[in-house]
Design a protein around this motif. Structure first.
Motif: not given
Length: 310
Positions: A180-187, A258-268
């Motif tokens: 579900s998370r991937e389906a949301i992010i892909s929009q 499942q979390v809807l937030s940036p990947e830690l590598a992107d956040f860093a």
């Protein structure tokens, strides 16, 4: 921090730690001219003749040691109150004073924020300033229930402080599943939102532990996930909804997919990253975040600072 406190910190850094005026200006987010004026006033008012053994001086010393130990660009340490119920308010006031200076001196044009009680308090104490070009973005999904805090209102509160614009991440903190998370992010709309979030000038998040003190544990965990379950997988707390172990590495648990937030590598990769974590119950997650270099500026209390430096 009022002007007398700021002057005392500048005097400490100059006379006791031997920093140049330029270094002090960078540390305290001031201009060199302002630092020069403060040092002159400190001499005139005999501030530099008093003892630096007080609570404020101790916090200033802890800030310097934290920066040195963990490679931070800055630290904000407040005295640990006897009544720990006041800690969020004290942290929020200190953060607001820091942001009031930092936003202007570094010409910050975009801000990404999470949510939590400390962030809510920060909004309350910030000085309104007319920066209509400022963009404020939600960095993570919010809570869908619970009456203690409106997580979606925090981003709007920051935008109102600057008379700027805000962009919500209108989604729960966790999707029902990794799929579900991937389906949301892909929009397209969400993909663009995440691209924007990861390119803000400054991010401000708080960390949470794995107990009922955490808003997320009380109201945000996916169905079937419990604090006991997370602890059994080695979690010591979360940042932006991602649960980490004591080394600062995401635990091997479905919740992190499942979390809807940036990947830690992107956040860093965000240039300025302010992380708040006060109270002894958060010491393990604060230490984990610092181990992974996820913060460039730490906001905490003196008891936690001392524990981190032991």
């Amino acid at each position: 921090m009022d002007q007398n406190d700021l002057m005392a910190r500048a005097a400490w850094l100059y006379h006791m730690e031997g920093l140049t005026q330029a270094q002090i200006a960078d540390r305290l987010n001031l201009t060199r001219r302002r630092v020069n004026e403060m040092l002159a006033t400190a001499l005139r008012d005999r501030v530099v003749t008093i003892s630096f053994n007080g609570i404020l001086a101790e916090c200033a010393a802890l800030e310097s040691r934290l920066c040195e130990r963990f490679g931070l660009e800055g630290a904000i340490v407040v005295p640990t109150p006897d009544d720990t119920r006041q800690l969020h308010t004290i942290l929020g006031r200190a953060a607001a004073n820091w942001f009031d200076r930092f936003i202007v001196t570094h010409d910050i044009g975009s801000l990404g924020v999470g949510w939590g009680t400390t962030l809510r308090e920060t909004v309350h104490f910030m000085t309104p300033v007319n920066r209509p070009h400022m963009e404020v973005h939600s960095m993570m999904g919010g809570l869908t229930h619970g009456s203690e805090i409106n997580t979606f209102e925090i981003v709007r509160g920051f935008a109102q402080v600057f008379s700027g614009r805000c962009q919500y991440l209108v989604a729960p903190i966790y999707a029902e599943s990794a799929e579900s998370r991937e389906a949301i992010i892909s929009q397209t709309v969400f993909r663009r939102t995440f691209d924007t979030i990861c390119n803000v000038d400054l991010a401000y998040l708080s960390v949470g532990d794995v107990s009922d003190r955490s808003l997320q544990v009380r109201y945000g965990l996916p169905e079937g996930v419990t604090a006991t379950d997370l602890l059994a997988h080695g979690a010591v707390g979360d940042i932006a909804g991602r649960y980490l172990d004591e080394r600062g590495i995401p635990i091997d648990h479905p919740i992190n997919a499942q979390v809807l937030s940036p990947e830690l590598a992107d956040f860093a990769r965000i240039r300025h990253r302010v992380v708040a974590g006060g109270g002894s119950h958060k010491i393990d997650i604060v230490r984990a975040v610092l181990k992974q270099g996820l913060a460039t500026v730490l906001l905490t209390d003196s008891a936690n600072a001392q524990s981190l430096l032991q």
